[in-house]
Design an enzyme around this catalytic site. Structure first.
Site, PDB file in Angstrom:
ATOM      1  N   SER A 142      -0.572  33.456   3.842  1.00  0.00           N
ATOM      2  CA  SER A 142       0.381  33.969   2.943  1.00  0.00           C
ATOM      3  C   SER A 142       1.551  32.842   3.226  1.00  0.00           C
ATOM      4  O   SER A 142       1.645  31.916   4.312  1.00  0.00           O
ATOM      5  CB  SER A 142       1.099  34.895   3.606  1.00  0.00           C
ATOM      6  OG  SER A 142       2.244  35.340   2.822  1.00  0.00           O
ATOM      7  N   TYR A 155       4.929  41.806   8.427  1.00  0.00           N
ATOM      8  CA  TYR A 155       4.203  41.068   7.453  1.00  0.00           C
ATOM      9  C   TYR A 155       4.245  39.389   7.918  1.00  0.00           C
ATOM     10  O   TYR A 155       3.220  38.828   8.243  1.00  0.00           O
ATOM     11  CB  TYR A 155       4.427  41.194   6.219  1.00  0.00           C
ATOM     12  CG  TYR A 155       3.477  40.431   5.311  1.00  0.00           C
ATOM     13  CD1 TYR A 155       2.108  41.062   4.745  1.00  0.00           C
ATOM     14  CD2 TYR A 155       3.838  39.202   4.554  1.00  0.00           C
ATOM     15  CE1 TYR A 155       1.441  40.362   4.029  1.00  0.00           C
ATOM     16  CE2 TYR A 155       3.025  38.871   3.737  1.00  0.00           C
ATOM     17  CZ  TYR A 155       1.744  39.290   3.329  1.00  0.00           C
ATOM     18  OH  TYR A 155       0.849  38.541   2.472  1.00  0.00           O
TER      19      TYR A 155
END
Length: 259
Positions: A142, A155
């Site tokens: 990501s 995250y």
């Protein structure tokens, strides 16, 4: 160099969304696709979607956080289809909670799905890749592997860890002709992000939509299809000397400081 004919590719959590797009691309390049999801209903929906797309996929119920289930699923895939050539660690989750409001249990859940699970699944397939003499592992990282943002502490921690797990798999197993790389998607237009792209009652953009457009040199959201080429590249022989690399597919966000 971009043919995957005869290859077996396991894409975790690929019943929909980004995982489905990547799996479809690998199938279009010739791979036999297998995927898993956490329950039978999700697997059945995924199988229907693949069938509608003309793809002969196999689906399995498997909790990728459960090491026993993962190893049993690998055995089932070996029995039903063959030895896995390509692994895409796509299954993931996010909880948008300010750090000081997040419980340890919530933090751990995100870490387990986004970081521990890729470790477990890679651990399950690497010995067979060594025996076969080759293997491709693609971890879906990501932009949060590089950046922080409010409400995504777990995250970002997990995806930063996944970046380093990617590099370490390369470091440990590159000598066995195993290439482990990552794909770092930018903001992708999916059903989950659709509410953030809806026009307001006055016809203006959603504030978050405007934010993403202003921060992206391409001035648009990415599409799931934008990930297809990078996935095929990293899964095929064209990338045989690319290892430990994170390929960011973000329209230029990470290169841009903004106006």
């Amino acid at each position: 160099m971009f043919s995957l004919t005869g290859k077996i590719a396991w894409i975790t959590g690929a019943s929909h969304g980004i995982g489905f797009a990547i799996a479809s691309a690998l199938a279009e390049a010739g791979a036999q696709v297998v995927f898993n999801s956490h329950n039978q209903e999700s697997v059945d929906k995924g199988l229907a979607a693949y069938k509608s797309a003309g793809i002969n996929a196999r689906g399995y119920v498997c909790n990728v956080c459960d090491e026993t289930e993962v190893f049993q699923t690998v055995q089932k895939i070996n029995r039903d289809v063959g030895i896995i050539d390509i692994l895409v660690n796509n299954a993931g989750m996010i909880k948008r909670i300010p750090m000081t409001d997040m419980t340890t249990e919530e933090f751990s859940e995100v870490i387990n799905v986004d970081l521990t699970a890729p470790f477990i699944v890679a651990k399950a397939v690497i010995p067979q890749m060594i025996e076969k003499g080759h293997g491709k592992i693609i971890n879906i990282c990501s932009m949060m592997s590089e950046l922080g943002r409010e409400t995504v502490s777990a995250y970002a921690a997990a995806k930063g860890g996944l970046k380093m797990l990617t590099r370490n798999i390369c470091s440990e197993y590159g000598r066995y002709n195993i290439q482990c790389n990552g794909i770092g998607p930018g903001y992708i237009a999916t059903s989950q992000t659709a509410p953030l792209r809806e026009r307001q009652s006055d016809g203006s953009r959603h504030p978050f939509d405007s934010f993403i457009i202003s921060k992206t040199p391409a001035e648009r959201w990415g599409l799931p299809e934008d990930l297809k080429g990078p996935a095929v590249f990293l899964a095929g022989d064209a990338s045989n000397f690319v290892n430990g690399h994170i390929l960011y597919v973000d329209g230029g966000i990470l290169a841009y400081i903004g106006r």
